[in-house]
Scaffold this motif. Structure first.
Motif, PDB file in Angstrom:
ATOM      1  N   ILE A 222       2.190  -5.503  -4.797  1.00  0.00           N
ATOM      2  CA  ILE A 222       1.386  -4.951  -3.700  1.00  0.00           C
ATOM      3  C   ILE A 222       1.636  -3.447  -3.641  1.00  0.00           C
ATOM      4  O   ILE A 222       2.783  -2.996  -3.709  1.00  0.00           O
ATOM      5  CB  ILE A 222       1.754  -5.596  -2.349  1.00  0.00           C
ATOM      6  CG1 ILE A 222       1.788  -7.120  -2.464  1.00  0.00           C
ATOM      7  CG2 ILE A 222       0.772  -5.166  -1.264  1.00  0.00           C
ATOM      8  CD1 ILE A 222       2.424  -7.816  -1.271  1.00  0.00           C
ATOM      9  N   ALA A 223       0.558  -2.668  -3.520  1.00  0.00           N
ATOM     10  CA  ALA A 223       0.696  -1.208  -3.501  1.00  0.00           C
ATOM     11  C   ALA A 223      -0.613  -0.569  -3.088  1.00  0.00           C
ATOM     12  O   ALA A 223      -1.551  -1.250  -2.667  1.00  0.00           O
ATOM     13  CB  ALA A 223       1.119  -0.702  -4.883  1.00  0.00           C
ATOM     14  N   ARG A 224      -0.687   0.740  -3.240  1.00  0.00           N
ATOM     15  CA  ARG A 224      -1.952   1.444  -3.044  1.00  0.00           C
ATOM     16  C   ARG A 224      -2.929   1.026  -4.150  1.00  0.00           C
ATOM     17  O   ARG A 224      -2.525   0.603  -5.229  1.00  0.00           O
ATOM     18  CB  ARG A 224      -1.734   2.953  -3.055  1.00  0.00           C
ATOM     19  CG  ARG A 224      -1.214   3.505  -4.366  1.00  0.00           C
ATOM     20  CD  ARG A 224      -0.921   4.991  -4.260  1.00  0.00           C
ATOM     21  NE  ARG A 224      -0.475   5.540  -5.539  1.00  0.00           N
ATOM     22  CZ  ARG A 224       0.779   5.491  -5.982  1.00  0.00           C
ATOM     23  NH1 ARG A 224       1.725   4.926  -5.227  1.00  0.00           N
ATOM     24  NH2 ARG A 224       1.096   6.008  -7.153  1.00  0.00           N
ATOM     25  N   GLN A 225      -4.198   1.169  -3.882  1.00  0.00           N
ATOM     26  CA  GLN A 225      -5.228   0.658  -4.785  1.00  0.00           C
ATOM     27  C   GLN A 225      -5.152   1.282  -6.178  1.00  0.00           C
ATOM     28  O   GLN A 225      -5.292   0.588  -7.188  1.00  0.00           O
ATOM     29  CB  GLN A 225      -6.619   0.902  -4.191  1.00  0.00           C
ATOM     30  CG  GLN A 225      -7.743   0.303  -5.025  1.00  0.00           C
ATOM     31  CD  GLN A 225      -9.076   0.344  -4.310  1.00  0.00           C
ATOM     32  OE1 GLN A 225      -9.140   0.680  -3.141  1.00  0.00           O
ATOM     33  NE2 GLN A 225     -10.134  -0.004  -4.998  1.00  0.00           N
ATOM     34  N   SER A 226      -4.926   2.586  -6.262  1.00  0.00           N
ATOM     35  CA  SER A 226      -4.917   3.257  -7.561  1.00  0.00           C
ATOM     36  C   SER A 226      -3.802   2.740  -8.461  1.00  0.00           C
ATOM     37  O   SER A 226      -3.994   2.590  -9.679  1.00  0.00           O
ATOM     38  CB  SER A 226      -4.787   4.772  -7.373  1.00  0.00           C
ATOM     39  OG  SER A 226      -3.581   5.092  -6.677  1.00  0.00           O
TER      40      SER A 226
END
Length: 394
Positions: A222-226
């Motif tokens: 899970i993380a930022r979209q980029s």
């Protein structure tokens, strides 16, 4: 409109339900591929492979639905599900590192992760590694080199359950343009949100609390979209460690009850931990939820609750006595893993003595007197009676 609580977000699907008939349980799209009505529509799908449903090794509607739930729960922009926790860990770590890079990680991390670092990153990729306790920011700062590319964390850490100050470490890492990654399986996004504290990438073994019933093997990033997009188009797709739609559906079932289960795990674990620390046969209890825990202040600062996994050290080095205690337990089943409905006991030294080098075992400070227990959903007083009976054998 007020922000919904986690239990509501996990139970209520609303307009996001992918079933055209309004079924409360979304359908399982058990299909290997998905067809298109034209050249143009297929071309458009390949132009956006990160989000398009083309082939289940890449994306699947059932899996994507669960990924959206996980991302929202953790406060991340996007999530990606894998076939196991180690698949997710491997993809995440390898994404950041190349030959000649330097990694900072903990002395007490999950055993297979330590083996991955030693046998693949170091032996085959030529990655340098520095091991730290993680309890002191200065220790991490002093370990930073010009080629440091990743700080890999696990808070609480394995066996000894020591914490790292995630906000301070993430700020330090950003100052030096270093990526940060954390295994957040123990606390789950219910009790700890590392992304909000500045950590770049969060990893979970969904086989544990997120799955909760000891019938799923899965992992998640899970993380930022980029960042998730980059991992999706590289490590995820090429390593082929996709999660099956049926298992994704089972994981969704489990997420519906996650907040309720975590509350019960926490309540019972605290009761059992309090009992154990009062027993003369127990030398020490390692549970962040105890007021006596060395890092109790930090625990309450960056976590909103505590799970049901902890360890304790028996007050003897006599292996025969230790085995007698271990084998006398009835409600605590003997086995690896944790986070399910059942209570388990395990001696980490059993696998560490086989999987890890003597140097790494010494670095972790593990002995046969260390017991790890996972508190399930049974009655806490029944579990205490089981432990009391076994401790009496000592």
């Amino acid at each position: 409109m007020r922000k919904q609580q986690p239990i509501t977000e996990l139970v209520f699907d609303g307009d996001n339900n992918i079933d055209p008939y309004g079924a409360v349980v979304p359908p399982v799209y058990q299909s290997s591929l998905f067809t298109f009505d034209s050249w143009e529509s297929l071309e458009q799908a390949f132009a956006d492979k990160e989000n398009s449903v083309i082939y289940t090794r890449g994306n699947n509607p059932t899996v994507q639905f669960v990924e959206q739930k996980l991302a929202s729960l953790a406060g991340g922009e996007k999530a990606k599900l894998f076939s196991s926790g180690m698949a997710a860990i491997s993809a995440g770590i390898i994404h950041f590192l190349a030959q000649g890079d330097h990694l900072i990680t903990l002395k007490n991390i999950y055993g297979p992760t330590a083996t991955l670092i030693r046998n693949v990153l170091v032996a085959k990729m030529g990655v340098e590694v520095s091991y730290v306790s993680g309890e002191c920011l200065n220790e991490i700062e002093q370990a930073i080199k010009p080629n440091t590319r990743l700080i890999y964390l696990e808070s609480p850490s394995s066996v000894v359950f020591s914490l790292q100050d995630l906000e301070q470490i993430s700020a330090l890492a950003k100052k030096h343009n270093i990526a940060t990654m954390i295994d957040n399986t123990w606390a789950t996004p219910i009790y700890q949100k590392p992304l909000a504290l500045g950590i770049d990438l969060e990893v979970h073994s969904c086989s544990k609390y997120l799955g909760g019933h000891s019938d799923i093997i899965a992992g998640a990033l899970i993380a930022r979209q980029s960042l998730i997009k980059d991992i999706c188009l590289q490590e995820y797709e090429l390593l082929g460690a996709k999660l099956a739609p049926v298992e994704a559906s089972m994981l969704l079932r489990s997420l519906r009850t996650l907040p309720l289960r975590m509350e019960r795990h926490q309540q019972s674990a605290l009761r059992v931990a309090e009992f154990l620390q009062q027993q003369p046969q127990v030398a020490k209890v390692f549970y962040p939820g105890l007021p006596s825990f060395a890092q109790a202040s930090l625990a309450r600062q960056q976590m909103t609750g505590f799970s049901g996994l902890f360890s304790f050290k028996l007050n003897t080095d006599d292996l025969a006595k230790i085995k007698k205690f271990f084998n006398a337990l009835i409600l605590f089943q003997k086995g690896v893993s944790w986070g399910g409905h059942e209570s388990l006991i395990y001696a980490p030294a059993i696998s560490c003595s086989v999987e890890q080098t003597p140097e790494h075992m010494q670095r972790m400070g593990i002995s046969y007197s260390d017991m790890r227990i996972s508190i399930g959903l049974e009655n806490a007083e029944d579990l205490i009676a089981d432990l009391a009976n076994a401790l009496a054998k000592l």
